[in-house]
Design an enzyme around this catalytic site. Structure first.
Site, PDB file in Angstrom:
ATOM      1  N   ASP A  94       3.990  44.614 -39.527  1.00  0.00           N
ATOM      2  CA  ASP A  94       5.117  44.730 -40.447  1.00  0.00           C
ATOM      3  C   ASP A  94       5.341  46.133 -40.996  1.00  0.00           C
ATOM      4  O   ASP A  94       5.962  46.305 -42.033  1.00  0.00           O
ATOM      5  CB  ASP A  94       4.972  43.747 -41.610  1.00  0.00           C
ATOM      6  N   GLU A  95       4.862  47.147 -40.297  1.00  0.00           N
ATOM      7  CA  GLU A  95       5.067  48.506 -40.799  1.00  0.00           C
ATOM      8  C   GLU A  95       4.986  49.509 -39.657  1.00  0.00           C
ATOM      9  O   GLU A  95       4.183  49.350 -38.732  1.00  0.00           O
ATOM     10  CB  GLU A  95       4.013  48.831 -41.861  1.00  0.00           C
TER      11      GLU A  95
END
Length: 347
Positions: A94-95
């Site tokens: 998620d990054e």
């Protein structure tokens, strides 16, 4: 994205929306993987015991994670990133960091690129993302967290020092709870106060990280965007429903751990020279023991033999163990680095 795992669950099951929700295991020793913003209002956060989360928020909804689904959504988002640049550094599902200095669409402003990407992510997945832009990783990362959820913040080089001056010390990369406490004892609560501290004092108090903090306070971060990571370790661990209380129980549990570790080593084609044994006691104190050899540690028999010897070094008198882990590290092939950053996306 914003509370990524929970956001995917809410997208797939709209009945969850508006309720305090976490992704995790709702059982003995379950841990929160992600909490949505409704749950965070009650003090619930990731890495918290689910039992504690229930006490803070009695009407909490706990959802079991669907990690293949999260990987699928993450892959969709990375496809969008690569429509703009091939210089993408994934940090997790998620990054990611993106270098858009020379982007495929020749868009001059990072702000405009971030807006486009955020909209494409929403159109493709139905989820919101927060983005931060600047000339270095440190500021891009801070900016991506600055206006969550669904935020967008770009720090221009001319305004970087003013931005850093107002930044709480807890927002600096590398400043965890204990480091923040030490900073406060030194009278450092924000970026301006950090910049006023001489380098000699910072290195005395924080070692090598002192120079990092010194540079960050001046808007300096030379870390490149790394487009291809060489894996540094492969490991596995297990938290037990009931504490292990005897040496024999712990030795017995090394076999399934070693079996899983060999499987992961083979799958990732990883070769390393060191084996690390991780132990977390019943009181949550954690220790490690390690062995480094001259050649790759990869066979079941070798892992069990080394792990057994490492376990013998541990003082288990009167102690119970809640977690055991095994990791192979010190890769035979050294990692390589490259290029410059521009945008940080957190979703």
């Amino acid at each position: 994205m914003d509370a990524f795992f929970v956001s995917v669950e809410e997208h797939d099951n709209p009945l969850l929306k508006g309720h305090p929700v976490v992704v995790g295991y709702d059982g003995p020793r379950g841990v929160v993987a992600t909490a949505n913003y409704e749950a965070r209002k009650f003090g619930v956060h990731s890495a918290m015991a689910v039992a504690t989360a229930h006490r803070l928020c009695p009407h909490l909804v706990v959802v079991e994670g669907h990690y293949n689904r999260y990987k699928e959504v993450s892959a969709q988002i990375h496809t969008i990133f690569r429509n703009y640049t091939d210089l993408v550094e994934p940090l997790s599902l998620d990054e990611a960091y993106l270098d858009v200095t020379s982007n495929k669409k020749s868009i001059p402003l990072a702000m405009d690129i971030a807006k486009e990407i955020k909209q494409q992510i929403f159109d493709t997945t139905g989820l919101t993302a927060s983005a931060g832009g600047s000339y270095c990783k440190f500021l891009a990362k801070v900016a991506s967290d600055y206006r969550k959820p669904n935020g967008l913040c770009v720090v221009h080089p001319d305004r970087a020092i003013d931005f850093i001056d107002r930044l709480k010390i807890e927002r600096f990369w590398g400043v965890g709870e204990k480091t923040a406490e030490k900073m406060h004892r030194l009278g450092i609560t924000n970026g301006k106060e950090l910049r006023d501290v001489p380098l000699a004092i910072l290195t005395r108090e924080f070692g090598k990280m002192g120079k990092v903090f010194y540079d960050f306070a001046r808007g300096i971060d030379q870390r490149p965007v790394i487009t291809e990571w060489v894996r540094k370790s492969v490991g596995c661990e297990r938290t037990y429903a009931e504490d292990l209380t005897t040496y024999e129980e712990m030795v017995y549990q090394l076999t399934p751990l070693a079996t899983e570790l060999v499987r992961r080593l083979e799958k990732s084609n990883f070769k390393g020279r060191a084996l690390v044994l991780k132990i977390k006691y019943g009181d949550f104190r954690q220790i490690t023991r390690s062995y480094t050899g001259v050649s790759a540690i990869e066979s079941m028999d070798e892992i069990l033999e080394i792990a057994g010897k490492l376990l013998e070094e541990v003082d288990l008198e009167g102690r119970s163990v809640r977690l055991l882990g095994l990791t192979v590290t010190s890769p035979i092939v050294a990692p390589e680095a490259q290029i410059e950053p521009e945008l940080s996306f957190d979703w």
